[in-house]
Write a protein that holds these residues in place. Sequence first.
Motif, PDB file in Angstrom:
ATOM      1  N   PRO A  83      29.816  -9.596  66.098  1.00  0.00           N
ATOM      2  CA  PRO A  83      28.369 -10.250  65.920  1.00  0.00           C
ATOM      3  C   PRO A  83      27.563  -9.749  64.855  1.00  0.00           C
ATOM      4  O   PRO A  83      26.771 -10.495  64.168  1.00  0.00           O
ATOM      5  N   ARG A  84      27.786  -8.577  64.230  1.00  0.00           N
ATOM      6  CA  ARG A  84      27.125  -7.855  63.145  1.00  0.00           C
ATOM      7  C   ARG A  84      27.339  -8.505  62.155  1.00  0.00           C
ATOM      8  O   ARG A  84      26.391  -8.664  61.002  1.00  0.00           O
ATOM      9  N   THR A  85      28.696  -9.184  61.913  1.00  0.00           N
ATOM     10  CA  THR A  85      28.768 -10.070  60.777  1.00  0.00           C
ATOM     11  C   THR A  85      27.602 -11.158  60.404  1.00  0.00           C
ATOM     12  O   THR A  85      27.355 -11.198  59.189  1.00  0.00           O
ATOM     13  N   TRP A  86      27.219 -11.607  61.579  1.00  0.00           N
ATOM     14  CA  TRP A  86      26.046 -12.631  60.961  1.00  0.00           C
ATOM     15  C   TRP A  86      24.805 -12.282  61.006  1.00  0.00           C
ATOM     16  O   TRP A  86      23.874 -12.761  60.569  1.00  0.00           O
TER      17      TRP A  86
ATOM     18  N   PHE B  26      34.842 -12.005  53.156  1.00  0.00           N
ATOM     19  CA  PHE B  26      34.000 -10.933  52.862  1.00  0.00           C
ATOM     20  C   PHE B  26      34.245  -9.516  53.643  1.00  0.00           C
ATOM     21  O   PHE B  26      34.428  -8.696  52.954  1.00  0.00           O
ATOM     22  N   VAL B  27      34.536  -9.757  54.785  1.00  0.00           N
ATOM     23  CA  VAL B  27      34.744  -8.617  55.703  1.00  0.00           C
ATOM     24  C   VAL B  27      36.176  -8.077  55.380  1.00  0.00           C
ATOM     25  O   VAL B  27      36.610  -6.945  55.934  1.00  0.00           O
ATOM     26  N   ASN B  28      37.233  -8.910  54.769  1.00  0.00           N
ATOM     27  CA  ASN B  28      38.386  -8.469  54.377  1.00  0.00           C
ATOM     28  C   ASN B  28      38.516  -8.013  52.954  1.00  0.00           C
ATOM     29  O   ASN B  28      39.608  -7.838  52.546  1.00  0.00           O
ATOM     30  N   PHE B  29      37.365  -7.974  52.200  1.00  0.00           N
ATOM     31  CA  PHE B  29      37.579  -7.647  50.986  1.00  0.00           C
ATOM     32  C   PHE B  29      38.346  -6.385  50.579  1.00  0.00           C
ATOM     33  O   PHE B  29      39.073  -6.262  49.750  1.00  0.00           O
TER      34      PHE B  29
ATOM     35  N   SER C 124      27.185  -6.846  49.240  1.00  0.00           N
ATOM     36  CA  SER C 124      26.036  -5.807  49.300  1.00  0.00           C
ATOM     37  C   SER C 124      25.682  -5.546  50.941  1.00  0.00           C
ATOM     38  O   SER C 124      25.612  -4.681  51.428  1.00  0.00           O
ATOM     39  N   ARG C 125      25.407  -6.705  51.363  1.00  0.00           N
ATOM     40  CA  ARG C 125      24.794  -6.826  53.027  1.00  0.00           C
ATOM     41  C   ARG C 125      25.873  -6.237  53.937  1.00  0.00           C
ATOM     42  O   ARG C 125      25.478  -5.337  54.537  1.00  0.00           O
ATOM     43  N   HIS C 126      26.943  -6.565  53.540  1.00  0.00           N
ATOM     44  CA  HIS C 126      28.191  -6.028  54.495  1.00  0.00           C
ATOM     45  C   HIS C 126      28.358  -4.448  54.439  1.00  0.00           C
ATOM     46  O   HIS C 126      28.762  -3.846  55.291  1.00  0.00           O
ATOM     47  N   ALA C 127      28.207  -4.108  53.103  1.00  0.00           N
ATOM     48  CA  ALA C 127      28.270  -2.576  52.815  1.00  0.00           C
ATOM     49  C   ALA C 127      27.190  -1.920  53.636  1.00  0.00           C
ATOM     50  O   ALA C 127      27.429  -1.007  54.326  1.00  0.00           O
ATOM     51  N   GLU C 128      26.037  -2.440  53.564  1.00  0.00           N
ATOM     52  CA  GLU C 128      24.827  -1.992  54.001  1.00  0.00           C
ATOM     53  C   GLU C 128      24.848  -1.857  55.771  1.00  0.00           C
ATOM     54  O   GLU C 128      24.801  -0.761  56.131  1.00  0.00           O
ATOM     55  N   PHE C 129      25.469  -2.991  56.061  1.00  0.00           N
ATOM     56  CA  PHE C 129      25.759  -3.050  57.581  1.00  0.00           C
ATOM     57  C   PHE C 129      26.729  -2.355  58.317  1.00  0.00           C
ATOM     58  O   PHE C 129      26.841  -1.824  59.375  1.00  0.00           O
ATOM     59  N   SER C 130      27.853  -2.124  57.506  1.00  0.00           N
ATOM     60  CA  SER C 130      29.050  -1.652  57.888  1.00  0.00           C
ATOM     61  C   SER C 130      29.070  -0.055  57.656  1.00  0.00           C
ATOM     62  O   SER C 130      29.836   0.585  58.330  1.00  0.00           O
ATOM     63  N   GLY C 131      28.510   0.177  56.586  1.00  0.00           N
ATOM     64  CA  GLY C 131      28.643   1.520  55.902  1.00  0.00           C
ATOM     65  C   GLY C 131      29.845   1.883  55.045  1.00  0.00           C
ATOM     66  O   GLY C 131      30.168   3.050  54.806  1.00  0.00           O
ATOM     67  N   GLU C 132      30.577   0.597  54.974  1.00  0.00           N
ATOM     68  CA  GLU C 132      31.731   0.857  54.277  1.00  0.00           C
ATOM     69  C   GLU C 132      31.338   0.426  52.766  1.00  0.00           C
ATOM     70  O   GLU C 132      30.477  -0.232  52.351  1.00  0.00           O
TER      71      GLU C 132
END
Length: 463
Positions: free
Chosen positions: A85-88, A172-175, A295-303
């Motif tokens: 759910p964090r994805t969204w 994006f999450v599989n980048f 950028s957003r997924h990097a920010e939210f996931s810390g990866e």
Amino acid sequence: MTGIAEQPTEASHPPEVTLDEVVALCKRRGFIFQSSEIYGGLASTYDYGHYGVQLKNNVKAEWWRAVVQERDDMVALDAAILMHPRTWEASGHLEGFTDPMVDCRTCKLRFRADKLEDSACGRKPSVHPGEHSECDLTEPRQFNLMFETFMGPVRDDAARVYLRPETAQGIFVNFKNVLQFARKKPPFGIAQVGKAFRNEITPGNFIFRTREFEMMEIEYFVRGEDADRWHQQWMEDRMRWHTDLGIRPDHLRLRKHGPDELSHYSSATSDIEYLFPMGWSELEGIANRGDYDLSRHAEFSGEKLEYYDQDKGEAFVPHVIEPSLGADRSLLAFLVDAYDTEEVEGRKRTVLRLHPRLAPVKAAVLPLVSKAGMPERAREIYEQLRARFPAEFDEGGSIGRRYRRQDEIGTPWGITVDGQTMEDGTVTLRDRDSLEQVRVPADDLAERLGAKLAEPWLSPKLG
Ligand code: ATP
């Protein structure tokens, strides 16, 4: 940009087919059915029958061929529908994937405030709420289009998940995964086909806008400074895909989104629009998503979601160009563009002039009469053909009736086996569009038709 009119080119003739005619043919020939029909149907939800499945598979196969198989810079992905759910939250969909909704106090119907002209309201509210005397519209409220459900037995906030409203986030999450295994560097793309779900306020126009549909999406990663150029390039490439598969160029146009139309993630979007029976409407969206998603997924996931350029010794977050096409909507455009009627020897003929590579069935083998060994010979020929491509064997009813059926499902070639076949091994090959019939040896039919399938093709409606 070369060769593409940025401005609307009005079609030289008005839409020549109604949506009702297309719907009727789809039902009559088993392409598409209303979902749960025996229970009265589920609104705006459809099931695909035999020919519909084959047609949609062909649309998707042509897409895969063009965007992955025939390129060096693309890889495929098939991500799950359900995502963390964090994805969204990261993608901005929880906050921003909304449409403005208004209710009409008079007719009790609900509309998208930005698409009032599409409304089914009998009193037809005007585009400017309040202008029409009979309609009494509420102020617009933002309505989130994501379907939600619960994972596991407990229905609480911690178990809440969403049915993806676009396939893009799976990419994006599989980048990182893809970068690790695909040995690609920007510019490169990831392509995916899969179901998406949107709780549309006003679905409709048959399979044009439904709540469950299939998307064919590309996320193409480039250096920020190259993004505009690639955006233009993808508009050209994607326009060409539709026209190569037979869509008439004067029924397609590119339309740039105005600033008030842009999605929350987009810095620029152009739509490829098609002249559907209800008017010019979006067929495919081509968005420049900038570096927003990574950028957003990097920010939210810390990866770290970036590309490290060994040669330059620097890391950067790629920008993304996204061509996004609905498989069902694309199929509808192909059907509408192919639908034709004409008078032949005093009878009306309905024919789907589909590109042969899209046609659900490529060849129908028809014995002229059910005797004198003809059905057996026809069946032999049919079995040779079906090893190469979808073919049908049909021995029932008059030859005229059998041809009409094949014309309506868009079969490009009809093969009749007659008395002469039994003598000299030739068959009659009938062309769906020109109705020309030629005698050819049965033995090399598969070769001959295989070669025809590979040839470029133009809609006969053009000339
Ligand atoms: P609209 O403004 O018409 O709701 P959109 O701009 O939200 O569309 P996109 O997010 O760009 O649509 O979706 C990309 C593509 O997916 C569309 O061009 C269309 O082909 C397809 N698509 C989107 N929503 C639907 C739907 N509800 N039913 C069928 N296909 C859809």
